[in-house]
Each structure stands twice: as C-alpha cells, then as structure tokens.
Scaffold this motif. Structure first.
Motif, PDB file in Angstrom:
ATOM      1  N   SER A   1      78.118 -13.401 -11.364  1.00  0.00           N
ATOM      2  CA  SER A   1      79.368 -14.168 -11.474  1.00  0.00           C
ATOM      3  C   SER A   1      79.974 -14.017 -12.864  1.00  0.00           C
ATOM      4  CB  SER A   1      79.117 -15.637 -11.174  1.00  0.00           C
ATOM      5  OG  SER A   1      78.652 -15.804  -9.855  1.00  0.00           O
ATOM      6  N   TRP A   2      79.137 -14.113 -13.902  1.00  0.00           N
ATOM      7  CA  TRP A   2      79.640 -13.935 -15.260  1.00  0.00           C
ATOM      8  C   TRP A   2      80.145 -12.513 -15.471  1.00  0.00           C
ATOM      9  CZ3 TRP A   2      81.154 -17.782 -18.022  1.00  0.00           C
ATOM     10  CH2 TRP A   2      80.542 -19.021 -17.871  1.00  0.00           C
ATOM     11  N   LEU A   3      79.493 -11.556 -14.850  1.00  0.00           N
ATOM     12  CA  LEU A   3      79.948 -10.167 -14.940  1.00  0.00           C
ATOM     13  C   LEU A   3      81.305  -9.995 -14.261  1.00  0.00           C
ATOM     14  CD1 LEU A   3      79.270  -7.287 -15.838  1.00  0.00           C
ATOM     15  CD2 LEU A   3      78.168  -6.944 -13.641  1.00  0.00           C
ATOM     16  N   ILE A   4      81.490 -10.643 -13.133  1.00  0.00           N
ATOM     17  CA  ILE A   4      82.781 -10.600 -12.432  1.00  0.00           C
ATOM     18  C   ILE A   4      83.880 -11.183 -13.320  1.00  0.00           C
ATOM     19  CG2 ILE A   4      84.077 -11.594 -10.498  1.00  0.00           C
ATOM     20  CD1 ILE A   4      81.482 -11.322  -8.845  1.00  0.00           C
ATOM     21  N   LEU A   5      83.585 -12.303 -13.984  1.00  0.00           N
ATOM     22  CA  LEU A   5      84.565 -12.914 -14.884  1.00  0.00           C
ATOM     23  C   LEU A   5      84.885 -11.989 -16.058  1.00  0.00           C
ATOM     24  CD1 LEU A   5      83.211 -16.578 -14.987  1.00  0.00           C
ATOM     25  CD2 LEU A   5      85.217 -15.738 -13.755  1.00  0.00           C
ATOM     26  N   ALA A   6      83.865 -11.369 -16.632  1.00  0.00           N
ATOM     27  CA  ALA A   6      84.081 -10.457 -17.761  1.00  0.00           C
ATOM     28  C   ALA A   6      84.890  -9.239 -17.342  1.00  0.00           C
ATOM     29  CB  ALA A   6      82.735 -10.028 -18.346  1.00  0.00           C
ATOM     30  N   VAL A   7      84.619  -8.711 -16.158  1.00  0.00           N
ATOM     31  CA  VAL A   7      85.383  -7.562 -15.668  1.00  0.00           C
ATOM     32  C   VAL A   7      86.840  -7.951 -15.440  1.00  0.00           C
ATOM     33  CG1 VAL A   7      85.664  -6.011 -13.686  1.00  0.00           C
ATOM     34  CG2 VAL A   7      83.419  -6.310 -14.713  1.00  0.00           C
ATOM     35  N   GLY A   8      87.078  -9.120 -14.872  1.00  0.00           N
ATOM     36  CA  GLY A   8      88.446  -9.591 -14.665  1.00  0.00           C
ATOM     37  C   GLY A   8      89.200  -9.709 -15.980  1.00  0.00           C
TER      38      GLY A   8
ATOM     39  N   GLY B   1      88.424  -8.229 -18.871  1.00  0.00           N
ATOM     40  CA  GLY B   1      88.536  -6.891 -19.472  1.00  0.00           C
ATOM     41  C   GLY B   1      89.643  -6.069 -18.836  1.00  0.00           C
ATOM     42  N   LEU B   2      89.707  -6.080 -17.515  1.00  0.00           N
ATOM     43  CA  LEU B   2      90.765  -5.337 -16.826  1.00  0.00           C
ATOM     44  C   LEU B   2      92.141  -5.917 -17.153  1.00  0.00           C
ATOM     45  CD1 LEU B   2      89.159  -4.690 -13.323  1.00  0.00           C
ATOM     46  CD2 LEU B   2      89.574  -3.025 -15.149  1.00  0.00           C
ATOM     47  N   GLY B   3      92.224  -7.230 -17.292  1.00  0.00           N
ATOM     48  CA  GLY B   3      93.478  -7.859 -17.684  1.00  0.00           C
ATOM     49  C   GLY B   3      93.907  -7.426 -19.079  1.00  0.00           C
ATOM     50  N   CYS B   4      92.954  -7.326 -19.995  1.00  0.00           N
ATOM     51  CA  CYS B   4      93.274  -6.867 -21.351  1.00  0.00           C
ATOM     52  C   CYS B   4      93.786  -5.429 -21.338  1.00  0.00           C
ATOM     53  CB  CYS B   4      92.057  -6.996 -22.259  1.00  0.00           C
ATOM     54  SG  CYS B   4      91.618  -8.704 -22.639  1.00  0.00           S
TER      55      CYS B   4
ATOM     56  N   ASN C   1      79.895 -15.164  -5.636  1.00  0.00           N
ATOM     57  CA  ASN C   1      80.416 -16.510  -5.783  1.00  0.00           C
ATOM     58  C   ASN C   1      81.943 -16.399  -5.649  1.00  0.00           C
ATOM     59  OD1 ASN C   1      81.375 -18.987  -6.725  1.00  0.00           O
ATOM     60  ND2 ASN C   1      79.637 -19.222  -8.129  1.00  0.00           N
ATOM     61  N   ALA C   2      82.491 -16.938  -4.567  1.00  0.00           N
ATOM     62  CA  ALA C   2      83.931 -16.826  -4.306  1.00  0.00           C
ATOM     63  C   ALA C   2      84.749 -17.471  -5.414  1.00  0.00           C
ATOM     64  CB  ALA C   2      84.267 -17.467  -2.959  1.00  0.00           C
ATOM     65  N   LEU C   3      84.236 -18.541  -6.016  1.00  0.00           N
ATOM     66  CA  LEU C   3      84.937 -19.198  -7.113  1.00  0.00           C
ATOM     67  C   LEU C   3      85.024 -18.265  -8.321  1.00  0.00           C
ATOM     68  CD1 LEU C   3      86.258 -21.786  -8.125  1.00  0.00           C
ATOM     69  CD2 LEU C   3      83.995 -22.547  -8.878  1.00  0.00           C
ATOM     70  N   ALA C   4      83.969 -17.512  -8.586  1.00  0.00           N
ATOM     71  CA  ALA C   4      83.984 -16.574  -9.714  1.00  0.00           C
ATOM     72  C   ALA C   4      85.019 -15.473  -9.487  1.00  0.00           C
ATOM     73  CB  ALA C   4      82.597 -15.963  -9.927  1.00  0.00           C
ATOM     74  N   VAL C   5      85.146 -14.992  -8.272  1.00  0.00           N
ATOM     75  CA  VAL C   5      86.129 -13.948  -7.979  1.00  0.00           C
ATOM     76  C   VAL C   5      87.541 -14.501  -8.144  1.00  0.00           C
ATOM     77  CG1 VAL C   5      87.002 -12.378  -6.218  1.00  0.00           C
ATOM     78  CG2 VAL C   5      84.546 -12.695  -6.481  1.00  0.00           C
ATOM     79  N   ALA C   6      87.792 -15.702  -7.653  1.00  0.00           N
ATOM     80  CA  ALA C   6      89.116 -16.314  -7.802  1.00  0.00           C
ATOM     81  C   ALA C   6      89.420 -16.562  -9.282  1.00  0.00           C
ATOM     82  CB  ALA C   6      89.185 -17.617  -7.018  1.00  0.00           C
ATOM     83  N   ASP C   7      88.429 -17.021 -10.026  1.00  0.00           N
ATOM     84  CA  ASP C   7      88.613 -17.257 -11.458  1.00  0.00           C
ATOM     85  C   ASP C   7      88.824 -15.955 -12.222  1.00  0.00           C
ATOM     86  OD1 ASP C   7      88.329 -19.913 -10.924  1.00  0.00           O
ATOM     87  OD2 ASP C   7      86.339 -20.121 -11.844  1.00  0.00           O
ATOM     88  N   ALA C   8      88.244 -14.866 -11.746  1.00  0.00           N
ATOM     89  CA  ALA C   8      88.431 -13.571 -12.402  1.00  0.00           C
ATOM     90  C   ALA C   8      89.897 -13.149 -12.356  1.00  0.00           C
ATOM     91  CB  ALA C   8      87.540 -12.515 -11.751  1.00  0.00           C
TER      92      ALA C   8
ATOM     93  N   PHE D   1      92.149 -12.377 -15.510  1.00  0.00           N
ATOM     94  CA  PHE D   1      92.926 -11.143 -15.572  1.00  0.00           C
ATOM     95  C   PHE D   1      94.330 -11.465 -16.090  1.00  0.00           C
ATOM     96  CE2 PHE D   1      95.859  -7.997 -14.005  1.00  0.00           C
ATOM     97  CZ  PHE D   1      95.173  -6.782 -14.097  1.00  0.00           C
ATOM     98  N   ALA D   2      94.934 -12.506 -15.548  1.00  0.00           N
ATOM     99  CA  ALA D   2      96.287 -12.892 -15.973  1.00  0.00           C
ATOM    100  C   ALA D   2      96.299 -13.290 -17.448  1.00  0.00           C
ATOM    101  CB  ALA D   2      96.800 -14.029 -15.100  1.00  0.00           C
ATOM    102  N   VAL D   3      95.309 -14.045 -17.896  1.00  0.00           N
ATOM    103  CA  VAL D   3      95.226 -14.449 -19.304  1.00  0.00           C
ATOM    104  C   VAL D   3      95.123 -13.217 -20.192  1.00  0.00           C
ATOM    105  CG1 VAL D   3      93.717 -15.514 -21.020  1.00  0.00           C
ATOM    106  CG2 VAL D   3      94.279 -16.745 -18.953  1.00  0.00           C
ATOM    107  N   GLY D   4      94.210 -12.315 -19.862  1.00  0.00           N
ATOM    108  CA  GLY D   4      94.043 -11.105 -20.670  1.00  0.00           C
ATOM    109  C   GLY D   4      95.311 -10.285 -20.720  1.00  0.00           C
ATOM    110  N   MET D   5      95.971 -10.156 -19.588  1.00  0.00           N
ATOM    111  CA  MET D   5      97.175  -9.334 -19.531  1.00  0.00           C
ATOM    112  C   MET D   5      98.288  -9.952 -20.380  1.00  0.00           C
ATOM    113  SD  MET D   5      99.193  -7.800 -16.245  1.00  0.00           S
ATOM    114  CE  MET D   5      99.709  -9.359 -15.605  1.00  0.00           C
ATOM    115  N   ILE D   6      98.509 -11.234 -20.264  1.00  0.00           N
ATOM    116  CA  ILE D   6      99.588 -11.888 -21.007  1.00  0.00           C
ATOM    117  C   ILE D   6      99.326 -11.845 -22.509  1.00  0.00           C
ATOM    118  CG2 ILE D   6     100.658 -14.136 -21.457  1.00  0.00           C
ATOM    119  CD1 ILE D   6     100.284 -14.649 -18.397  1.00  0.00           C
ATOM    120  N   VAL D   7      98.134 -12.207 -22.923  1.00  0.00           N
ATOM    121  CA  VAL D   7      97.820 -12.287 -24.351  1.00  0.00           C
ATOM    122  C   VAL D   7      97.853 -10.902 -24.995  1.00  0.00           C
ATOM    123  CG1 VAL D   7      96.014 -12.877 -26.017  1.00  0.00           C
ATOM    124  CG2 VAL D   7      96.543 -14.440 -24.146  1.00  0.00           C
TER     125      VAL D   7
END
Length: 178
Positions: free
Chosen positions: A67-74, A76-79, A135-142, A146-152
């Motif tokens: 789950s943490w890896l999914i969040l980090a990938v989301g 990272g891809l957003g950045c 974890n479906a919540l982790a995927v949704a949070d990713a 992604f949006a945060v990384g992309m905007i910032v």
C-alpha cells in the motif's frame, strides 16, 4: 455503469470544451503568485486523504508495504507528470516585461486521461481488490497524491523557468515575443 459513474463523465464532457477554449490564448503569468494554488490544493487533498481514512465503513486496516509502495508510485508519477506539464507550457516575455504562458493541449489530454483512468480503475478495482491483495483505499489515495505531485511540481518548474526568462537567460521552451 452506475449513475454515480456517469456524473463525472458528463461533467468532463461539459468542461472539456470550455477548458480547451480558455487555453487557446496565452494568459498573464505572475510568478510571485504561483505558490497560491499548491497552498490551497495540498491541504484540501490532505483533508480528503484524512477524510477517506475516517469515512464510515472504510477499511481501517493499516497500510502494508504494498500500500505504501502504491502511494509512493502515485506521488512519483504525479511529480513526473507535473514536471512534463511545466516543461510543455510555453512562456513568453513581452516587450513591456510581462510574462505570458500558454498550456499545452497535451497537458489537458493528460488530465482527461487521468480522470478517465481513475473512473475505469475504480469500477475494476472495487470488486477485485481483495483477490488481488490490494488495499482499495491506497489505490484511491494514490490518485489524490498523483494530483498533488502534478500540481506542485508543475508550479515549481514553471516558476524556475519564469525566473530564467525574467533574468534574460535562454530557455529551450521559452519564446521571446517582440
């Protein structure tokens, strides 16, 4: 598809032509105010992440390594997407010293693709998350990360390029207008 899945698609179909028409002409770029959007979006998405973890009936199992890896990938891809969108934005310095920026249509296509991908993934992921040990919540949070990384990162990239233009240094993606 359920009616709840149709609503975002209808909104997208209404807003897409408006966004494309709005981005046809360059808009004034004010580097001193580029921090405002991330300062608003980051806390709001942070509240969204916190709220989704506190929602009634949400899966409150702690995140595992995947789950943490999914969040980090989301994130990272957003950045990476934000850096790319920032690089694809054309920045021009006019004779009066003002900066004009015009977003690339490819950036809008990226956002639309993200929106459609999230909708499609939600309908596939929800019934199969347990079988896939996700974890479906982790995927949704990713997607939110992604949006945060992309905007910032887009704003940071555009700010750096705008400072270069104002200082008179050449930039491969910047055009000087006469």
């Amino acid at each position: 598809m359920t009616p709840q899945q149709y609503a975002p698609l209808i909104v997208l179909l209404v807003l897409l032509p408006i966004i494309l028409l709005r981005n046809r002409a360059p808009r004034t770029l004010r580097p001193q105010w580029m921090w405002v959007t991330p300062a608003i979006v980051v806390p709001l998405i942070g509240l969204g992440l916190w709220g989704s973890s506190q929602a009634q009936g949400a899966d409150h199992t702690p995140f595992d390594t995947v789950s943490w890896l999914i969040l980090a990938v989301g994130l990272g891809l957003g950045c990476v997407a934000g850096w790319w969108r920032g690089k694809m934005t054309t920045i021009q310095k006019h004779a009066d010293g003002t900066l004009k920026a015009q977003a690339s249509p490819l950036g809008i296509i990226l956002i639309v693709g993200l929106f459609l991908g999230r909708s499609a993934l939600r309908s596939v992921l929800e019934p199969h998350a347990a079988a896939w040990h996700l974890n479906a919540l982790a995927v949704a949070d990713a997607f939110l990360l992604f949006a945060v990384g992309m905007i910032v990162v887009q704003r940071i990239e555009m700010f750096i390029r705008a400072r270069r233009v104002l200082a008179g240094r050449p930039d491969s993606h910047v055009e000087a207008a006469v």
